[in-house]
Design an enzyme around this catalytic site. Structure first.
Site, short mmCIF file in Angstrom:
data_model
loop_
_atom_site.label_atom_id
_atom_site.label_comp_id
_atom_site.label_asym_id
_atom_site.label_seq_id
_atom_site.Cartn_x
_atom_site.Cartn_y
_atom_site.Cartn_z
N GLY A 11 2.98 15.04 -37.62
CA GLY A 11 3.80 16.07 -38.27
C GLY A 11 3.06 17.38 -38.35
O GLY A 11 1.93 17.52 -37.84
N PHE A 12 3.68 18.32 -39.00
CA PHE A 12 3.14 19.68 -39.07
C PHE A 12 1.79 19.70 -39.80
O PHE A 12 0.75 20.06 -39.20
CB PHE A 12 4.20 20.56 -39.76
CG PHE A 12 3.69 21.83 -40.34
CD1 PHE A 12 2.99 22.75 -39.56
CD2 PHE A 12 3.92 22.14 -41.68
CE1 PHE A 12 2.52 23.94 -40.11
CE2 PHE A 12 3.47 23.32 -42.22
CZ PHE A 12 2.76 24.21 -41.44
N ILE A 13 1.74 19.28 -41.04
CA ILE A 13 0.48 19.34 -41.79
C ILE A 13 -0.51 18.29 -41.25
O ILE A 13 -1.69 18.57 -41.05
CB ILE A 13 0.71 19.13 -43.31
CG1 ILE A 13 1.63 20.23 -43.87
CG2 ILE A 13 -0.62 19.13 -44.07
CD1 ILE A 13 2.00 20.08 -45.34
N ASP A 32 2.35 7.35 -36.64
CA ASP A 32 3.55 8.19 -36.79
C ASP A 32 4.65 7.55 -35.94
O ASP A 32 4.39 7.11 -34.82
CB ASP A 32 3.25 9.61 -36.30
CG ASP A 32 4.22 10.64 -36.86
OD1 ASP A 32 3.77 11.62 -37.47
OD2 ASP A 32 5.45 10.47 -36.68
N LEU A 77 0.70 11.05 -45.49
CA LEU A 77 1.60 12.20 -45.32
C LEU A 77 2.97 11.80 -44.78
O LEU A 77 3.88 12.63 -44.74
CB LEU A 77 0.96 13.21 -44.35
CG LEU A 77 0.05 14.29 -44.95
CD1 LEU A 77 -1.10 13.71 -45.73
CD2 LEU A 77 -0.49 15.20 -43.85
N THR A 96 12.30 5.77 -46.93
CA THR A 96 11.00 6.11 -46.31
C THR A 96 9.98 6.44 -47.39
O THR A 96 8.85 5.96 -47.37
CB THR A 96 11.14 7.33 -45.38
OG1 THR A 96 12.17 7.07 -44.45
CG2 THR A 96 9.86 7.64 -44.66
N ALA A 118 0.28 12.79 -50.35
CA ALA A 118 0.99 14.08 -50.26
C ALA A 118 2.23 14.03 -51.14
O ALA A 118 3.13 13.23 -50.91
CB ALA A 118 1.38 14.35 -48.81
N TYR A 150 14.94 13.56 -53.18
CA TYR A 150 13.62 13.78 -52.58
C TYR A 150 12.57 13.94 -53.69
O TYR A 150 11.53 13.28 -53.68
CB TYR A 150 13.66 15.01 -51.68
CG TYR A 150 12.32 15.40 -51.13
CD1 TYR A 150 11.63 14.54 -50.27
CD2 TYR A 150 11.72 16.60 -51.47
CE1 TYR A 150 10.39 14.89 -49.78
CE2 TYR A 150 10.48 16.96 -50.97
CZ TYR A 150 9.82 16.10 -50.12
OH TYR A 150 8.59 16.44 -49.64
N LYS A 154 9.52 11.25 -54.49
CA LYS A 154 8.11 11.62 -54.48
C LYS A 154 7.49 11.47 -55.88
O LYS A 154 6.32 11.13 -56.01
CB LYS A 154 7.91 13.05 -53.96
CG LYS A 154 8.25 13.26 -52.50
CD LYS A 154 7.54 12.32 -51.54
CE LYS A 154 6.08 12.62 -51.34
NZ LYS A 154 5.49 11.76 -50.27
#
Ligand code: UDP
Length: 322
Positions: A11-13, A32, A77, A96, A118, A150, A154
């Site tokens: 992913g991005f980060i 991933d 992450l 997820t 994260a 979301y 988290k």
């Protein structure tokens, strides 16, 4: 040599984190399932001797068991992210985020591994008690509004991680990422900067939602990665939650204007009502600003890269042929 496992590392980060850890001489394994992560994010890493990519979901416990047993530290992450994705696919978001973290923590306990979890500034919800401190109260909307699933998923991850630490002695550190930006972030799942930059470089209208006077603070991913890596090495960070973000606040309208200007674009800026952009009754947060006192006191961290530079990096990425 330290062995690191990054879930969601394509992913991005995660891909920026993998790159940094490799430069530091660590062995890095990325798991991933490429659901929102992209192979091209780690293309430059594949083939490096200290890098391994596992194309698998973190729900596959047999694979995760082996990977966790073989590593020293886990950066967790892997998650469903992006406001647009969350609205479109709330089942995937909740499952997820809850089930994946449960697997990671259970295995971390089995092998006594450190976990960097994260989390997100979304957990503060629509509170207006700014700046948000790690101990601040959280203000959530109704469960009928998917966006909050979301934040709540988290938040449950955080509760579970803190419980594993308190009750079962698992070393965990929680990072609440505020808006994080930089090259490789995609606009596909809603993130504002890649979306507006893509529109600007193509001279298309910039889609600013609502009245555009909502604010955010954007932190360059390189600063974010430095924060996470330093926290992972600080023994006093264990069992703690840290905000990771910039406190440089900007309205989305001003952001759009800056993007047009820095990209030398001919685009106009178009205001789009939230109901059209997302779904009827969508709730946005008006302002979002972190307090970064805690992380500054713990590891001396503060962001160094100005938004202007970050925007130039993202503009350059969208200009270069893919
Ligand atoms: N936004 C916007 N235009 C877009 C995408 C997002 O005006 O094309 C707004 C969005 O409504 C929010 C802000 O930009 O107020 C940041 O959105 P993003 O999804 O990047 O992150 P959030 O802070 O909402 O998690």
């Amino acid at each position: 040599m330290q062995r690191t496992l990054i879930t969601g590392g394509a992913g991005f980060i995660g891909s920026h984190l993998a790159e940094t850890l490799l430069v530091q001489g660590q062995h890095v394994v990325v798991i991933d399932d490429l659901s929102t992560g992209r192979l091209e994010n780690i293309a430059a890493l594949i083939g490096q001797p200290n890098f391994q990519f596992v194309n698998e979901t973190i729900h596959t416990e047999s694979v995760m068991d082996r990977l966790v047993s073989e590593c020293d530290v886990i950066y967790h992450l892997a998650a469903a992210v992006g406001v647009e994705l969350i609205i479109k696919d709330p089942v995937r978001t909740i499952e997820t985020n809850l089930l994946g973290t449960e697997v990671v923590l259970r295995l971390a306990r089995r092998y006594q591994r450190k976990v960097l979890l994260a989390s997100t500034s979304e957990v503060y919800g629509k509170s207006d008690d700014l700046p948000f401190r790690e101990e601040s109260d959280r203000v959530m909307g109704a469960t009928t509004k998917s966006r909050w699933s979301y934040a709540e998923s988290k938040a449950m991850d955080e509760f579970l991680a803190l419980a594993y630490h308190k009750q079962l002695n698992v070393p965990i550190v929680i990072c609440r990422f505020f808006n994080t930006v930089g090259p490789r972030q995609t606009g596909t799942y809603g993130m504002v900067i890649p979306r507006l930059v893509k529109q600007a470089v193509n001279d298309l209208p910039l889609t600013v939602y609502g009245d555009g006077l909502q604010t955010r603070c954007f932190c360059n991913v390189k600063d974010t990665v430095r924060a996470v890596v330093t926290l992972s090495q600080e023994p006093r960070a264990v069992g703690q939650i840290f905000n990771v973000g910039s406190s440089d606040e900007i309205t989305i309208l001003e952001l759009a204007q800056r993007i047009v200007q820095q990209a030398h674009s001919r685009s106009e800026i178009k205001l789009i009502p939230y109901d059209q952009a997302y779904e009827a009754g969508f709730e946005d947060m008006r302002r979002r600003v972190p307090s970064t006192e805690k992380i500054k006191a713990a590891i001396g961290w503060q962001p160094t890269i100005p938004l202007e530079q970050t925007l130039n990096e993202v503009i350059a990425q969208f200009r270069s042929p893919a």
